[in-house]
Design an enzyme around this catalytic site. Structure first.
Site, PDB file in Angstrom:
ATOM      1  N   ASP A   1       1.163  -1.044  -0.307  1.00 16.77           N
ATOM      2  CA  ASP A   1      -0.098   0.236   0.442  1.00 16.77           C
ATOM      3  C   ASP A   1       0.553   1.246  -0.085  1.00 16.77           C
ATOM      4  O   ASP A   1       1.206   2.058   0.861  1.00 16.77           O
ATOM      5  CB  ASP A   1      -1.399  -0.150   1.619  1.00 16.77           C
ATOM      6  CG  ASP A   1      -1.854  -1.338   1.228  1.00 16.77           C
ATOM      7  OD1 ASP A   1      -2.337  -1.410   0.414  1.00 16.77           O
ATOM      8  OD2 ASP A   1      -2.287  -1.873   2.237  1.00 16.77           O
TER       9      ASP A   1
ATOM     10  N   LYS B   1       0.378  -8.075  -2.194  1.00 15.96           N
ATOM     11  CA  LYS B   1      -0.544  -7.895  -2.650  1.00 15.96           C
ATOM     12  C   LYS B   1      -0.974  -6.336  -3.708  1.00 15.96           C
ATOM     13  O   LYS B   1       0.029  -5.401  -2.673  1.00 15.96           O
ATOM     14  CB  LYS B   1      -1.784  -7.796  -0.924  1.00 15.96           C
ATOM     15  CG  LYS B   1      -3.639  -7.721  -2.121  1.00 15.96           C
ATOM     16  CD  LYS B   1      -3.915  -6.728  -0.973  1.00 15.96           C
ATOM     17  CE  LYS B   1      -3.549  -5.117  -1.088  1.00 15.96           C
ATOM     18  NZ  LYS B   1      -4.594  -4.101  -0.198  1.00 15.96           N
TER      19      LYS B   1
ATOM     20  N   ASP C   1      -5.967  -6.878  -6.269  1.00 13.50           N
ATOM     21  CA  ASP C   1      -6.781  -6.420  -4.909  1.00 13.50           C
ATOM     22  C   ASP C   1      -7.375  -5.277  -5.556  1.00 13.50           C
ATOM     23  O   ASP C   1      -7.364  -3.865  -5.576  1.00 13.50           O
ATOM     24  CB  ASP C   1      -6.643  -6.182  -3.586  1.00 13.50           C
ATOM     25  CG  ASP C   1      -7.102  -5.871  -2.308  1.00 13.50           C
ATOM     26  OD1 ASP C   1      -8.861  -6.478  -2.855  1.00 13.50           O
ATOM     27  OD2 ASP C   1      -6.572  -5.338  -1.447  1.00 13.50           O
TER      28      ASP C   1
ATOM     29  N   LYS D   1     -10.935  -5.081  -6.682  1.00  7.71           N
ATOM     30  CA  LYS D   1     -12.291  -5.329  -6.190  1.00  7.71           C
ATOM     31  C   LYS D   1     -13.633  -5.144  -6.865  1.00  7.71           C
ATOM     32  O   LYS D   1     -14.342  -4.029  -6.778  1.00  7.71           O
ATOM     33  CB  LYS D   1     -12.509  -4.717  -4.578  1.00  7.71           C
ATOM     34  CG  LYS D   1     -11.685  -4.827  -3.363  1.00  7.71           C
ATOM     35  CD  LYS D   1     -11.813  -4.035  -2.630  1.00  7.71           C
ATOM     36  CE  LYS D   1     -11.526  -4.637  -1.043  1.00  7.71           C
ATOM     37  NZ  LYS D   1      -9.858  -4.010  -1.527  1.00  7.71           N
TER      38      LYS D   1
ATOM     39  N   HIS E   1     -16.805  -4.230  -9.099  1.00  5.40           N
ATOM     40  CA  HIS E   1     -18.161  -3.995  -8.950  1.00  5.40           C
ATOM     41  C   HIS E   1     -18.690  -2.663 -10.005  1.00  5.40           C
ATOM     42  O   HIS E   1     -18.509  -2.194  -9.878  1.00  5.40           O
ATOM     43  CB  HIS E   1     -18.381  -3.672  -7.647  1.00  5.40           C
ATOM     44  CG  HIS E   1     -19.227  -3.526  -7.214  1.00  5.40           C
ATOM     45  ND1 HIS E   1     -20.162  -3.452  -5.711  1.00  5.40           N
ATOM     46  CD2 HIS E   1     -20.480  -3.933  -7.988  1.00  5.40           C
ATOM     47  CE1 HIS E   1     -21.412  -3.464  -5.927  1.00  5.40           C
ATOM     48  NE2 HIS E   1     -21.931  -3.905  -6.577  1.00  5.40           N
ATOM     49  N   ASP E   2     -19.314  -4.336 -10.927  1.00  2.00           N
ATOM     50  CA  ASP E   2     -19.585  -3.051 -12.385  1.00  2.00           C
ATOM     51  C   ASP E   2     -20.772  -4.305 -12.924  1.00  2.00           C
ATOM     52  O   ASP E   2     -21.191  -5.105 -12.544  1.00  2.00           O
ATOM     53  CB  ASP E   2     -18.755  -2.875 -12.971  1.00  2.00           C
ATOM     54  CG  ASP E   2     -18.966  -1.010 -13.973  1.00  2.00           C
ATOM     55  OD1 ASP E   2     -20.513  -1.367 -14.591  1.00  2.00           O
ATOM     56  OD2 ASP E   2     -17.883  -0.143 -13.992  1.00  2.00           O
ATOM     57  N   ILE E   3     -21.677  -3.434 -13.881  1.00  2.69           N
ATOM     58  CA  ILE E   3     -22.300  -4.719 -14.475  1.00  2.69           C
ATOM     59  C   ILE E   3     -21.275  -5.575 -15.387  1.00  2.69           C
ATOM     60  O   ILE E   3     -20.202  -5.404 -16.079  1.00  2.69           O
ATOM     61  CB  ILE E   3     -22.899  -3.891 -16.086  1.00  2.69           C
ATOM     62  CG1 ILE E   3     -22.235  -3.288 -16.545  1.00  2.69           C
ATOM     63  CG2 ILE E   3     -23.949  -2.840 -15.805  1.00  2.69           C
ATOM     64  CD1 ILE E   3     -22.663  -2.763 -18.671  1.00  2.69           C
TER      65      ILE E   3
ATOM     66  N   ILE F   1     -21.114  -7.384 -18.260  1.00  2.67           N
ATOM     67  CA  ILE F   1     -20.530  -7.559 -19.034  1.00  2.67           C
ATOM     68  C   ILE F   1     -18.885  -6.208 -19.028  1.00  2.67           C
ATOM     69  O   ILE F   1     -18.111  -7.055 -19.392  1.00  2.67           O
ATOM     70  CB  ILE F   1     -20.861  -7.237 -20.495  1.00  2.67           C
ATOM     71  CG1 ILE F   1     -19.891  -6.951 -21.644  1.00  2.67           C
ATOM     72  CG2 ILE F   1     -21.643  -5.389 -20.551  1.00  2.67           C
ATOM     73  CD1 ILE F   1     -20.014  -8.481 -21.829  1.00  2.67           C
TER      74      ILE F   1
ATOM     75  N   THR G   1     -14.261  -5.667   5.570  1.00  3.31           N
ATOM     76  CA  THR G   1     -13.380  -5.870   7.169  1.00  3.31           C
ATOM     77  C   THR G   1     -13.141  -4.645   7.947  1.00  3.31           C
ATOM     78  O   THR G   1     -13.200  -4.810   9.644  1.00  3.31           O
ATOM     79  CB  THR G   1     -11.801  -6.561   7.103  1.00  3.31           C
ATOM     80  OG1 THR G   1     -11.424  -5.129   6.288  1.00  3.31           O
ATOM     81  CG2 THR G   1     -12.550  -8.326   6.987  1.00  3.31           C
TER      82      THR G   1
ATOM     83  N   ARG H   1       0.367  -2.879   7.306  1.00  5.96           N
ATOM     84  CA  ARG H   1       0.489  -1.605   8.675  1.00  5.96           C
ATOM     85  C   ARG H   1       1.398  -2.486   9.422  1.00  5.96           C
ATOM     86  O   ARG H   1       2.263  -1.831  10.541  1.00  5.96           O
ATOM     87  CB  ARG H   1      -0.457  -0.625   8.856  1.00  5.96           C
ATOM     88  CG  ARG H   1      -0.963   0.027   7.639  1.00  5.96           C
ATOM     89  CD  ARG H   1      -2.581   0.874   7.833  1.00  5.96           C
ATOM     90  NE  ARG H   1      -3.431   0.046   8.224  1.00  5.96           N
ATOM     91  CZ  ARG H   1      -4.313   0.260   8.221  1.00  5.96           C
ATOM     92  NH1 ARG H   1      -4.727   2.172   7.508  1.00  5.96           N
ATOM     93  NH2 ARG H   1      -5.708   0.015   7.483  1.00  5.96           N
TER      94      ARG H   1
END
Length: 238
Positions: free
Chosen positions: A10, A32, A59, A61, A63-65, A67, A121, A213
């Site tokens: 990160d 990651k 990583d 994540k 999140h969409d339609i 297709i 989380t 961290r």
């Protein structure tokens, strides 16, 4: 590929991430890569990490339609990463199409494992019910989303440590449980609400850990990584 500890890179830039790895002699450990670093550095970052022998959990994540996620996964599959993820709240069809995109995007080699994020989380029941207006308790929603992911082709989920056993009981022992929010006993929780020590994650049945961290903010990061590793492998605080 179980029993791996993925170091969360990160950092805002590739130079900072690479400097941290080199200075602390963490070459070749699983890593990651999240949104912050990937969106700045792009595929070049993945190529360099692969050349240096790192297993990679990308990583993002998604999140969409359905297709859009399918097409994105087809592109990501070509990078040669080991794991990628989507939000399970995107629904069963989106998860299914994500897996199809990964399968279509790999010309040769191993298809990346598809993970689904159930409930972050950093969230608790209050946020789930009051802010997101999702009914029911946290655990029931996590189990429901895990089962939805499994039924639609996901290889596992990202979950808190204490959720892993129940998820495996529902979805099968081969269904991967990847656990973030890992803290050594002396480390602060920061913005995480469902945290665990490496020993607790082991006891709970998690397959892999994502640790950030508690290592990157430590005074001696390599020693912190080794402490996490020993506690994870042997189930004791050393």
């Amino acid at each position: 590929m179980t029993n791996k500890i993925f170091l969360a890179l990160d950092f805002p830039t590739l130079d900072e991430a690479r400097s941290f790895i080199d200075q602390n002699e963490l070459q070749g450990v699983p890593v990651k890569v999240g949104m912050e670093l990937f969106y700045r550095e792009g595929p070049r970052l993945i190529e360099l990490l692969k050349q240096n022998g790192h297993d990679i959990f990308l990583d993002l994540k998604l999140h969409d339609i359905p297709i859009t996620v399918e097409r994105a996964m087809k592109n990501l599959a070509g990078l040669g990463v080991d794991m990628v993820n989507v939000h399970a709240l995107g629904g069963g069809d989106m998860i299914k199409r994500a897996k199809e995109g990964l399968m279509a995007g790999v010309a040769v080699g191993v298809i990346p494992k598809l993970l689904a994020v159930t409930i972050l989380t950093s969230m608790d029941n209050h946020i789930l019910n009051r802010e997101m207006k999702i009914e029911g308790n946290l655990q029931d929603n996590i189990l429901h989303l895990s089962e939805l992911a499994a039924k639609n082709g996901a290889d596992g989920v990202v979950c808190a440590a204490h959720e892993a056993k129940k998820i495996k009981d529902m979805c099968g022992k081969s269904f991967l449980t990847v656990t973030p929010g890992i803290r050594l006993a002396e480390s602060p929780d920061d913005d995480q609400k469902r945290v665990a020590t490496p020993a607790a994650a082991r006891e709970g049945g998690a397959d892999m850990l994502v640790v950030g961290r508690t290592i990157t903010n430590a005074k001696e990061p390599k020693a912190a990584y080794e402490k996490v590793e020993k506690e994870w492998l042997y189930g004791v605080k050393l």
